[in-house]
Design a protein around this motif. Structure first.
Motif, PDB file in Angstrom:
ATOM      1  N   GLY A  38       0.817  -1.203   0.000  1.00  0.00           N
ATOM      2  CA  GLY A  38       0.000   0.000   0.000  1.00  0.00           C
ATOM      3  C   GLY A  38       0.850   1.251   0.000  1.00  0.00           C
ATOM      4  O   GLY A  38       2.053   1.212  -0.290  1.00  0.00           O
ATOM      5  N   SER A  39       0.224   2.372   0.357  1.00  0.00           N
ATOM      6  CA  SER A  39       0.936   3.643   0.405  1.00  0.00           C
ATOM      7  C   SER A  39       0.322   4.531   1.472  1.00  0.00           C
ATOM      8  O   SER A  39      -0.834   4.341   1.892  1.00  0.00           O
ATOM      9  N   GLN A  40       1.093   5.505   1.919  1.00  0.00           N
ATOM     10  CA  GLN A  40       0.634   6.508   2.880  1.00  0.00           C
ATOM     11  C   GLN A  40       1.380   7.793   2.575  1.00  0.00           C
ATOM     12  O   GLN A  40       2.527   7.758   2.110  1.00  0.00           O
ATOM     13  N   GLU A  41       0.731   8.934   2.821  1.00  0.00           N
ATOM     14  CA  GLU A  41       1.371  10.205   2.510  1.00  0.00           C
ATOM     15  C   GLU A  41       1.065  11.232   3.595  1.00  0.00           C
ATOM     16  O   GLU A  41       0.073  11.126   4.327  1.00  0.00           O
ATOM     17  N   ARG A  42       1.965  12.218   3.723  1.00  0.00           N
ATOM     18  CA  ARG A  42       1.816  13.331   4.652  1.00  0.00           C
ATOM     19  C   ARG A  42       2.144  14.626   3.902  1.00  0.00           C
ATOM     20  O   ARG A  42       3.003  14.637   3.029  1.00  0.00           O
ATOM     21  N   GLU A  43       1.448  15.713   4.288  1.00  0.00           N
ATOM     22  CA  GLU A  43       1.658  17.006   3.658  1.00  0.00           C
ATOM     23  C   GLU A  43       2.530  17.893   4.533  1.00  0.00           C
ATOM     24  O   GLU A  43       2.396  17.894   5.767  1.00  0.00           O
ATOM     25  N   LEU A  44       3.422  18.631   3.882  1.00  0.00           N
ATOM     26  CA  LEU A  44       4.261  19.613   4.558  1.00  0.00           C
ATOM     27  C   LEU A  44       4.106  20.938   3.826  1.00  0.00           C
ATOM     28  O   LEU A  44       4.009  20.958   2.584  1.00  0.00           O
ATOM     29  N   PHE A  45       4.088  22.043   4.588  1.00  0.00           N
ATOM     30  CA  PHE A  45       3.787  23.342   3.988  1.00  0.00           C
ATOM     31  C   PHE A  45       4.990  24.267   4.111  1.00  0.00           C
ATOM     32  O   PHE A  45       5.627  24.363   5.174  1.00  0.00           O
ATOM     33  N   LEU A  46       5.311  24.911   2.969  1.00  0.00           N
ATOM     34  CA  LEU A  46       6.404  25.883   2.929  1.00  0.00           C
ATOM     35  C   LEU A  46       5.833  27.253   2.573  1.00  0.00           C
ATOM     36  O   LEU A  46       5.212  27.424   1.513  1.00  0.00           O
ATOM     37  N   LYS A  47       6.073  28.226   3.473  1.00  0.00           N
ATOM     38  CA  LYS A  47       5.656  29.603   3.224  1.00  0.00           C
ATOM     39  C   LYS A  47       6.900  30.428   2.929  1.00  0.00           C
ATOM     40  O   LYS A  47       7.828  30.484   3.732  1.00  0.00           O
ATOM     41  N   VAL A  48       6.897  31.070   1.724  1.00  0.00           N
ATOM     42  CA  VAL A  48       8.079  31.783   1.251  1.00  0.00           C
ATOM     43  C   VAL A  48       7.774  33.288   1.197  1.00  0.00           C
ATOM     44  O   VAL A  48       6.752  33.705   0.647  1.00  0.00           O
ATOM     45  N   PHE A  49       8.687  34.048   1.750  1.00  0.00           N
ATOM     46  CA  PHE A  49       8.571  35.514   1.692  1.00  0.00           C
ATOM     47  C   PHE A  49       9.575  36.019   0.658  1.00  0.00           C
ATOM     48  O   PHE A  49      10.779  36.022   0.891  1.00  0.00           O
ATOM     49  N   VAL A  50       9.066  36.452  -0.552  1.00  0.00           N
ATOM     50  CA  VAL A  50       9.919  36.914  -1.650  1.00  0.00           C
ATOM     51  C   VAL A  50       9.296  38.187  -2.195  1.00  0.00           C
ATOM     52  O   VAL A  50       8.105  38.235  -2.491  1.00  0.00           O
ATOM     53  N   GLN A  51      10.134  39.169  -2.346  1.00  0.00           N
ATOM     54  CA  GLN A  51       9.603  40.437  -2.828  1.00  0.00           C
ATOM     55  C   GLN A  51       9.318  40.414  -4.329  1.00  0.00           C
ATOM     56  O   GLN A  51       8.185  40.612  -4.707  1.00  0.00           O
ATOM     57  N   PRO A  52      10.321  40.198  -5.215  1.00  0.00           N
ATOM     58  CA  PRO A  52      10.000  40.235  -6.645  1.00  0.00           C
ATOM     59  C   PRO A  52       9.151  39.011  -7.024  1.00  0.00           C
ATOM     60  O   PRO A  52       9.438  37.887  -6.616  1.00  0.00           O
ATOM     61  N   HIS A  53       8.122  39.280  -7.802  1.00  0.00           N
ATOM     62  CA  HIS A  53       7.245  38.184  -8.227  1.00  0.00           C
ATOM     63  C   HIS A  53       6.579  38.552  -9.541  1.00  0.00           C
ATOM     64  O   HIS A  53       5.914  39.606  -9.639  1.00  0.00           O
ATOM     65  N   ILE A  54       6.742  37.723 -10.534  1.00  0.00           N
ATOM     66  CA  ILE A  54       6.118  37.960 -11.844  1.00  0.00           C
ATOM     67  C   ILE A  54       4.710  37.413 -11.795  1.00  0.00           C
ATOM     68  O   ILE A  54       4.484  36.231 -11.544  1.00  0.00           O
ATOM     69  N   THR A  55       3.754  38.309 -12.036  1.00  0.00           N
ATOM     70  CA  THR A  55       2.341  37.924 -11.928  1.00  0.00           C
ATOM     71  C   THR A  55       1.675  37.698 -13.276  1.00  0.00           C
ATOM     72  O   THR A  55       0.606  37.089 -13.348  1.00  0.00           O
ATOM     73  N   GLN A  56       2.277  38.182 -14.342  1.00  0.00           N
ATOM     74  CA  GLN A  56       1.622  38.038 -15.648  1.00  0.00           C
ATOM     75  C   GLN A  56       2.678  37.869 -16.727  1.00  0.00           C
ATOM     76  O   GLN A  56       3.535  38.726 -16.931  1.00  0.00           O
ATOM     77  N   LEU A  57       2.620  36.713 -17.397  1.00  0.00           N
ATOM     78  CA  LEU A  57       3.483  36.445 -18.558  1.00  0.00           C
ATOM     79  C   LEU A  57       2.844  35.317 -19.330  1.00  0.00           C
ATOM     80  O   LEU A  57       2.673  34.213 -18.806  1.00  0.00           O
ATOM     81  N   LYS A  58       2.428  35.581 -20.561  1.00  0.00           N
ATOM     82  CA  LYS A  58       1.693  34.593 -21.345  1.00  0.00           C
ATOM     83  C   LYS A  58       2.430  34.290 -22.655  1.00  0.00           C
ATOM     84  O   LYS A  58       3.162  35.141 -23.178  1.00  0.00           O
TER      85      LYS A  58
END
Length: 799
Positions: free
Chosen positions: A304-324
């Motif tokens: 069988g299988s089993q899984e666990r979730e881990l959460f990463l919160k990243v604080f980054v200033q530059p962020h590209i929000t639109q590029l198509k």
């Protein structure tokens, strides 16, 4: 114990009915009455085995026939073979099956129609057999396991299971049960039940027993735990985060890491490590804003299988929000926009992936096609007069003193169809299909049509045309049936950008023109090499091979030889010596055979004496020398024999006339001659001549040296001596024995040759005749002594 296919009493009645009568003699006819016997009376045979029976008839049978248990006459088949003789018949049963059991009868019939028969009982049984028993057999922890042991026999076998050398019984093993199908059932199987189980089957009636060991493997589902579920990080160029999860299970689970439904693969950003104790770690290097979110640790094994979730919160200033991604038409303009936020606002730059060229705010290329304008976190890259070379990836990068962020987009360019080939002329002939290929590059993909004289050829084709199409390629298969099918065909490619046409010509192929410059080389008595130049025209289709024809001058029958592929050299074999031949060459392609070349004449060489043989040699065992004969030009006829003459090499002060040649004849099929016996420490001269029916070759001369005599033991003292040396030693020993006997006779009996000489010297007689007589008597005695056996000589002379 075997099961008979007959009801009770039926077998005995058949045996009684099939018993042969007592032998009798026909006194009126003076001949032996008909009698029949079979080599065996009763046979037990296992399934799959083979057996034969011999039926013998005494008398004068005219026919011997076999009958099966159903009373039907047996006809030879793959599984039942019959071998008939005058008074014997052999029945062979191959690969017996259960249905072959029963009584087989052999019936003999004589000329008067009288019949006699004998029978044999065949019993078939199934041997103890395990069928496809798998090992190991795997089960999941906690389930009801059924260990399969498929075994067959006749009668039904008794099956006993063992574990750790102890028999499994339900009294001692409450969770274990042997099922009616002989399988072993284990309720709620655990890891402790894992091991090797033995399935033992026996047939008491035959004392037959066998077993098979089966490995049972119990798989335990994974158990997964984590120390820490949430992590915080700041997007910095050197910052990393490590996730850790701990797993257990059997077999050892494999651990994978997932993000947004996709399995992560090792890279410069993602580093995977696995330590003892089931610890699996994921290290994320060079954290960016896009790395934030949920990560999944998943442990999997067979159970069988089993899984666990881990959460990463990243604080980054530059962020590209639109590029198509952007699609543009060739020749038009394309505008690519990139939007990024952050504090402070980042500076945005562009990089073309194809050549690494960068563009920043305010840049304009020398040709004026590329220009960048940006303001408040937004940058627009404008490309005028788009070309196909502009197609590809463009990277947008937003940078600030805190860090940076980069994304990529793809510039797709649509364009009118473009034909990729200039091959527009194809050749064929009536009845021969040909593929006309129309290859197109376009974006978006083009639809392709074929036309003939302004009529569209449908995708289904016609009686002699078919269309095969894939993206970017359309093949028109044409099978010309008449002259009307040759000519021009049009391929039309169309997409939403435009339409293009390409015209193809289907021309009639022809046979090749004739080859030329035919030359003959390496002509011998039975071989000749033909070389020629390729024809100037292959007729529109490739040449398949060349046909070489040759014949004797004056003959009408040409003989054919095909070239290997398209080689322009052909070897003629099996020719007659001293014969004049004619040869010509033609080329053959798919259309057919072309015209022959100019006929050339050549003459094979006449039969002659062989060339001088080539030799090489090496010393053999003892006083022998092996002379290798290398096959040479035989002059057109086989070598009958080799004449090998050899003698010792003339030494200083010895005339050549004193040397005598020794001759050895060696059959022409041999490849060596053995010279023996030879003398040690001696140089030899060899003269070798080859002979065929035509005569003798020129001689080949060869010399070799025999080394010093090797050290020998007393046991092999005479093994290396020649015949003359042995005879000399024998004569010397005989002469010494005669002298000893004569001396003994002189002193003991006053007789013998020595006594005669003494009397002669001491005698007072002076007469010449008397002295001569005594001398002659002494000489006669000596000669008699030399020519007789020593023992007889002593007795005679002394008397």
């Amino acid at each position: 114990m075997c099961h008979s296919p007959f009801p009770p009493g039926a077998l005995s009645r058949q045996l009684s009915a099939a018993s042969p009568p007592l032998p009798s003699i026909d006194h009126d006819l003076g001949k032996t009455a008909l009698q029949v016997s079979i080599s065996l009376n009763k046979v037990e045979l296992s399934v799959g085995e083979s057996k034969f029976f011999i039926c013998t008839a005494i008398g004068e049978p005219v026919r011997l026939e076999w009958y099966n248990p159903q009373g039907e006459r047996i006809v030879a088949s793959k599984r039942m073979a019959l071998h008939m003789e005058t008074s014997r018949s052999r029945l062979i049963i191959y690969n017996a099956i259960i249905e072959d059991a029963g009584i087989y009868r052999c019936q003999a019939t004589d000329a008067s129609g009288h019949t006699e028969e004998a029978s044999v009982v065949l019993e078939i049984y199934q041997r103890l057999t395990f069928r496809d028993v798998q090992s190991p057999q795997e089960f999941r922890h906690g389930e009801t396991a059924e260990v399969v042991c498929d075994v067959i026999s006749s009668p039904v076998p008794v099956v006993v299971w063992y574990y750790q050398d102890k028999e499994i019984t339900e009294e001692h093993h409450s969770r274990f049960q042997v099922l009616a199908n002989n399988n072993l059932q284990i309720h709620q199987v655990t890891k402790a039940d894992e091991g090797v189980y033995r399935c033992e089957a026996s047939v008491e009636a035959r004392g037959e027993i066998d077993f098979v060991d089966i490995a049972v493997v119990v798989n335990v589902p994974p158990v997964l735990s984590v120390f820490q579920q949430a992590f915080n990080a700041t997007a910095d160029y050197q910052e990393s985060v490590t996730f850790t999860c701990i797993t257990s299970g059997s077999p050892d689970p494999s651990v994978t890491w997932h993000r947004k439904g996709q399995q992560l693969e090792p890279s410069e950003q993602y580093i995977f490590n696995r330590l003892e104790g089931g610890r699996s770690m994921l290290t994320i290097r060079n954290i960016r804003q896009g790395d934030g979110g949920t990560y999944t640790c998943r442990a999997t094994n067979k159970a069988g299988s089993q899984e666990r979730e881990l959460f990463l919160k990243v604080f980054v200033q530059p962020h590209i929000t639109q590029l198509k991604n952007v699609t543009a038409v060739e020749g038009s303009a394309a505008m690519i926009s990139c939007v990024a936020d952050g504090e402070p606002l980042p500076d945005i730059s562009w990089r073309r992936a194809s050549d690494g060229r960068t563009f920043v705010d305010g840049d304009k290329s020398q040709d004026g096609r590329f220009e960048v304008r940006g303001r408040h976190g937004k940058s627009v890259l404008t490309i005028s007069g788009v070309k196909l070379t502009d197609l590809g990836r463009f990277d947008c990068e937003a940078l600030s003193r805190i860090g940076g962020h980069q994304k990529s987009m793809f510039l797709d360019i649509e364009y009118i169809p473009k034909f990729l080939t200039n091959h527009t002329i194809f050749y064929s002939w009536e009845g021969n299909p040909v593929n006309i290929s129309c290859d197109v590059m376009s974006n978006p993909p083009a639809t392709m049509l074929w036309r003939r004289e302004r009529f569209t050829i449908s995708a289904e084709g016609t009686a002699n045309t078919r269309v095969h199409s894939v993206e970017g390629k359309s093949v028109l298969e044409v099978t010309p049936m008449s002259d009307r099918d040759f000519g021009r065909y049009n391929c039309t490619a169309r997409n939403n950008i435009g339409v293009r046409y390409q015209e193809f010509i289907l021309a009639q192929a022809d046979v090749p023109s004739n080859p030329y410059s035919v030359r003959l080389s390496a002509v011998s008595q039975r071989l000749a090499t033909v070389t020629f130049m390729k024809p100037d025209s292959h007729g529109g289709v490739p040449i398949s091979y060349y046909l070489v024809q040759y014949k004797e001058v004056g003959s009408q029958d040409w003989r054919d030889v095909k070239s290997h592929s398209v080689q322009t050299t052909v070897v003629l074999t099996g020719l007659e010596p001293n014969t004049t031949y004619e040869v010509r060459v033609a080329a053959v392609n798919g259309k057919g055979q072309g015209e022959f070349s100019h006929t050339e004449t050549f003459q094979t060489l006449p039969i002659r004496e062989p060339s001088p043989p080539a030799v090489h040699g090496q010393r053999a065992m003892g006083k022998a020398y092996r002379l290798g004969l290398v096959k040479q030009d035989d002059g057109g006829m086989p070598i009958v024999e080799y004449i090998v003459k050899y003698k010792t090499h003339a030494q200083l002060g010895i005339s050549d006339k004193e040397e005598q040649w020794m001759t050895k004849l060696v059959p022409g099929a041999n490849d060596f001659a053995m010279l023996q016996p030879l003398q040690w420490n001696t140089r030899y001269e060899v003269e070798i001549t080859a002979r065929n029916v035509k005569g003798l070759s020129e001689p080949t001369f060869y010399q070799f040296f025999m080394p010093q005599k090797p050290d020998i033991t007393a046991e092999s003292l005479f093994s290396g001596l020649g015949l003359g040396a042995v005879v000399g030693l024998g004569l010397g020993a005989l002469l010494l024995l005669l002298v000893l006997v004569d001396v003994s006779c002189f002193f003991l009996r006053h007789c013998g040759l020595l006594m005669c000489i003494t009397r002669t010297l001491c005698s007072k007689k002076t007469a010449t005749s008397g002295k001569g007589k005594e001398i002659e008597e002494g000489k006669a005695a000596y000669l008699y002594t030399y020519n007789s056996r020593p023992t007889t000589l002593s007795a005679t002379v002394c008397l």
